[in-house]
Design a protein around this motif. Structure first.
Motif, PDB file in Angstrom:
ATOM      1  N   GLU A  15     -21.639  -0.338  12.009  1.00 16.82           N
ATOM      2  CA  GLU A  15     -20.510   0.175  11.240  1.00 16.82           C
ATOM      3  C   GLU A  15     -19.408   0.758  12.130  1.00 16.82           C
ATOM      4  O   GLU A  15     -18.330   1.087  11.643  1.00 16.82           O
ATOM      5  CB  GLU A  15     -20.999   1.264  10.276  1.00 16.82           C
ATOM      6  CG  GLU A  15     -21.974   0.733   9.225  1.00 16.82           C
ATOM      7  CD  GLU A  15     -22.593   1.834   8.392  1.00 16.82           C
ATOM      8  OE1 GLU A  15     -22.327   3.018   8.710  1.00 16.82           O
ATOM      9  OE2 GLU A  15     -23.336   1.530   7.449  1.00 16.82           O
ATOM     10  N   MET A 188     -16.920 -10.029  16.961  1.00 18.05           N
ATOM     11  CA  MET A 188     -16.687 -10.527  15.600  1.00 18.05           C
ATOM     12  C   MET A 188     -16.934 -12.028  15.526  1.00 18.05           C
ATOM     13  O   MET A 188     -16.349 -12.734  14.692  1.00 18.05           O
ATOM     14  CB  MET A 188     -15.262 -10.172  15.169  1.00 18.05           C
ATOM     15  CG  MET A 188     -14.973  -8.676  15.305  1.00 18.05           C
ATOM     16  SD  MET A 188     -13.504  -8.123  14.449  1.00 18.05           S
ATOM     17  CE  MET A 188     -14.051  -8.132  12.752  1.00 18.05           C
ATOM     18  N   TYR A 191     -17.669 -13.966  12.312  1.00 21.01           N
ATOM     19  CA  TYR A 191     -16.608 -14.248  11.344  1.00 21.01           C
ATOM     20  C   TYR A 191     -16.038 -15.655  11.525  1.00 21.01           C
ATOM     21  O   TYR A 191     -15.197 -16.095  10.738  1.00 21.01           O
ATOM     22  CB  TYR A 191     -15.475 -13.220  11.476  1.00 21.01           C
ATOM     23  CG  TYR A 191     -15.823 -11.864  10.903  1.00 21.01           C
ATOM     24  CD1 TYR A 191     -15.393 -11.490   9.640  1.00 21.01           C
ATOM     25  CD2 TYR A 191     -16.589 -10.962  11.631  1.00 21.01           C
ATOM     26  CE1 TYR A 191     -15.700 -10.244   9.112  1.00 21.01           C
ATOM     27  CE2 TYR A 191     -16.919  -9.712  11.119  1.00 21.01           C
ATOM     28  CZ  TYR A 191     -16.477  -9.364   9.862  1.00 21.01           C
ATOM     29  OH  TYR A 191     -16.798  -8.135   9.335  1.00 21.01           O
ATOM     30  N   GLU A 219      -9.574  -6.560  15.508  1.00 20.92           N
ATOM     31  CA  GLU A 219     -10.408  -6.257  14.344  1.00 20.92           C
ATOM     32  C   GLU A 219      -9.596  -6.291  13.056  1.00 20.92           C
ATOM     33  O   GLU A 219     -10.018  -6.888  12.052  1.00 20.92           O
ATOM     34  CB  GLU A 219     -11.071  -4.893  14.521  1.00 20.92           C
ATOM     35  CG  GLU A 219     -12.046  -4.533  13.423  1.00 20.92           C
ATOM     36  CD  GLU A 219     -12.804  -3.247  13.730  1.00 20.92           C
ATOM     37  OE1 GLU A 219     -13.964  -3.132  13.289  1.00 20.92           O
ATOM     38  OE2 GLU A 219     -12.233  -2.362  14.404  1.00 20.92           O
ATOM     39  N   LEU A 223     -10.191  -9.103  10.002  1.00 20.03           N
ATOM     40  CA  LEU A 223     -10.664  -8.591   8.713  1.00 20.03           C
ATOM     41  C   LEU A 223      -9.673  -8.824   7.581  1.00 20.03           C
ATOM     42  O   LEU A 223     -10.061  -8.819   6.405  1.00 20.03           O
ATOM     43  CB  LEU A 223     -10.957  -7.087   8.826  1.00 20.03           C
ATOM     44  CG  LEU A 223     -12.167  -6.689   9.685  1.00 20.03           C
ATOM     45  CD1 LEU A 223     -12.286  -5.177   9.758  1.00 20.03           C
ATOM     46  CD2 LEU A 223     -13.458  -7.309   9.141  1.00 20.03           C
ATOM     47  N   THR A 224      -8.405  -9.025   7.911  1.00 18.72           N
ATOM     48  CA  THR A 224      -7.386  -9.131   6.851  1.00 18.72           C
ATOM     49  C   THR A 224      -6.780 -10.528   6.723  1.00 18.72           C
ATOM     50  O   THR A 224      -5.898 -10.733   5.898  1.00 18.72           O
ATOM     51  CB  THR A 224      -6.247  -8.127   7.102  1.00 18.72           C
ATOM     52  OG1 THR A 224      -5.662  -8.384   8.389  1.00 18.72           O
ATOM     53  CG2 THR A 224      -6.756  -6.700   7.057  1.00 18.72           C
ATOM     54  N   TYR A 235      -6.414 -16.701  14.183  1.00 23.67           N
ATOM     55  CA  TYR A 235      -5.646 -15.526  14.639  1.00 23.67           C
ATOM     56  C   TYR A 235      -4.441 -16.063  15.408  1.00 23.67           C
ATOM     57  O   TYR A 235      -4.535 -16.413  16.575  1.00 23.67           O
ATOM     58  CB  TYR A 235      -6.522 -14.637  15.525  1.00 23.67           C
ATOM     59  CG  TYR A 235      -6.009 -13.220  15.671  1.00 23.67           C
ATOM     60  CD1 TYR A 235      -4.798 -12.956  16.306  1.00 23.67           C
ATOM     61  CD2 TYR A 235      -6.736 -12.143  15.176  1.00 23.67           C
ATOM     62  CE1 TYR A 235      -4.328 -11.671  16.440  1.00 23.67           C
ATOM     63  CE2 TYR A 235      -6.267 -10.839  15.312  1.00 23.67           C
ATOM     64  CZ  TYR A 235      -5.061 -10.609  15.942  1.00 23.67           C
ATOM     65  OH  TYR A 235      -4.595  -9.336  16.077  1.00 23.67           O
ATOM     66  N   CYS A 243      -0.147  -7.071  13.514  1.00 25.67           N
ATOM     67  CA  CYS A 243      -1.150  -6.050  13.857  1.00 25.67           C
ATOM     68  C   CYS A 243      -0.658  -5.075  14.915  1.00 25.67           C
ATOM     69  O   CYS A 243      -1.130  -3.941  14.995  1.00 25.67           O
ATOM     70  CB  CYS A 243      -2.442  -6.724  14.328  1.00 25.67           C
ATOM     71  SG  CYS A 243      -3.259  -7.660  13.022  1.00 25.67           S
TER      72      CYS A 243
END
Length: 440
Positions: A15, A188, A191, A219, A223-224, A235, A243
């Motif tokens: 987390e 990540m 993902y 990150e 995530l978005t 990306y 970002c």
């Protein structure tokens, strides 16, 4: 530890923010800082041999201070305890010291105490650590973004080795970005994202040496961002720009950036580089530096580095200092710019500095010299009866308003303090003084 605490610890790594998860475990995984942890360097050898003495890591945010401390924690056989000076106090340190004494006495095991943001501890808190660092109860590792020579107790400094961490290079940042995107364990990678080369270059450039900034942007972007038709998260440069929309100018008005930038500003004016001088002026203004502080330093530079090579430089600097107080920002930046460019492009001379330094030294070396009698004041009560002022030659009674007589104390006869340079107006001063003396 109860079940809930145990589960919290187990899930903590999953987390945590990406920047925290990617922290290296082993020394060879650390990116950058080769100047202190290269394989032939002292710190690398000390960590590998588990023979650390007290050290302080000093450098900007995101350069790996905590990372290297964590690597030491994973490498050493000593107990490793971490405190953060922003939330810890003397009571926490007392508990650490008590535990360190027990470990040393019962198991002959040393304790490494890592204090993040050590500059946040006040003098009393830092003083508390001194005897325990000195007698080896704990090995101190301090981390600070502030110059330790200003912010850390001098006694602690003298018992520690200082390691300065530098901002990471763009190549270092790119390596971390790719690790973050594709590492399936810590990063990540799960993902199924891909990052374009120009996006990675943009992030590495905009991060300006701060790994955490780049990793946070990675990150956030992953995530978005939605998946494309190929099922992957792309990306792109556009995502990267969203970002990180603005490069953060690193400038702390109470820290190193303040001192380094004003130093570069003065040295650029002194070195007759108007472009560099106005750049550092803009950097300070952008960071909210006090215009009165800048103006004061300009007045000093105008006298110290330009002097009589262009006497108008001090006039311009003084007028600018008065004007910015009356006008204020943002228009004050125009006034400062004009004065900075004048000082930077003016002919230079430090003859005034040399003159006063030599004269001050002469005063210290000859504290009891007397003013020649003919220069002494003859007007106060009874002075003329003592012969004060007798023999004084009035300069305006002589050709060119100049007459040779003894002005310095006799003990300093022949001493010269002012030597006009061959630059600017001082050429005329030198010629004028030579002409006066040659016509005697």
């Amino acid at each position: 530890m109860d079940l809930f605490s145990y589960m919290s610890e187990m899930n903590k790594d999953k987390e945590s923010p990406l920047a925290a998860r990617l922290r290296p475990v082993m020394l060879d995984e650390v990116v950058g800082q080769r100047h202190i942890i290269g394989k032939d360097k002292l710190l690398y050898r000390a960590i590998k041999a588990d023979k650390l003495s007290s050290i302080i890591f000093y450098g900007p945010p995101g350069t790996g201070k905590t990372t290297i401390a964590r690597v030491i924690a994973n490498t050493t056989s000593a107990e490793f305890v971490q405190l953060n000076a922003t939330i810890s106090g003397k009571k926490d340190m007392e508990e650490v010291i008590a535990g360190a004494k027990d470990s040393l006495g019962m198991y002959n095991k040393k304790t490494i105490l890592f204090i993040d943001e050590i500059h946040r501890f006040n003098k009393g808190q830092q003083d508390y650590l001194l005897p325990y660092v000195e007698d080896g109860t704990v090995i101190l590792i301090g981390a600070t973004t502030e110059n330790p020579y200003f912010e850390v107790n001098g006694a602690l400094i003298s018992r520690s080795v200082i390691f300065e961490l530098k901002p990471l290079s763009q190549e270092d940042i790119k390596e971390l970005i790719n690790r973050a995107v594709y590492d399936k364990v810590k990063g990540m990678g799960s993902y199924d994202a891909v990052i374009d080369e120009d996006a990675a270059d943009f992030l590495a450039n905009m991060a300006d040496g701060d790994a955490r900034t780049a990793l946070n942007a990675v990150e956030l972007g992953i995530l978005t961002t939605g998946r494309e038709t190929d099922g992957k998260i792309h990306y792109t440069l556009e995502v990267a720009r969203e970002c990180i929309q603005k490069r953060v100018v690193k400038y702390d008005k109470n820290g190193d950036n303040h001192y380094d930038t004003i130093s570069a500003f003065i040295k650029s004016m002194r070195g007759s580089d108007p472009d560099a001088a106005v750049f550092y002026l803009a950097r300070m203004l952008n960071a909210g530096e006090s215009v009165t502080f800048i103006a004061r330093r300009m007045m000093i530079c105008a006298s110290e580095d330009v002097g009589n090579a262009d006497p108008q430089a001090l006039v311009v600097a003084t007028a600018a200092a008065q004007a910015v107080e009356r006008v204020g920002m943002p228009e004050a930046q125009i006034i400062l710019s004009q004065a900075v460019l004048y000082i930077a492009t003016a002919p230079k001379s430090n003859a005034s500095v040399v003159a006063i330094e030599q004269a001050m030294q002469a005063v210290r070396d000859t504290p009891n010299v007397t003013v020649p009698v003919h220069l002494q004041d003859a007007h106060y009560k009874g002075a003329s009866k003592l012969g004060h002022g007798e023999g004084y030659l009035y300069a305006h009674d002589y050709p060119n308003n100049y007459v040779h007589q003894q002005y310095l104390p006799y003990e300093l006869n022949g001493r010269e303090f002012y030597n006009p340079s061959g630059n600017g107006y001082e050429v005329r001063i030198r010629e004028h003084m030579k002409k006066l003396k040659d016509n005697l």
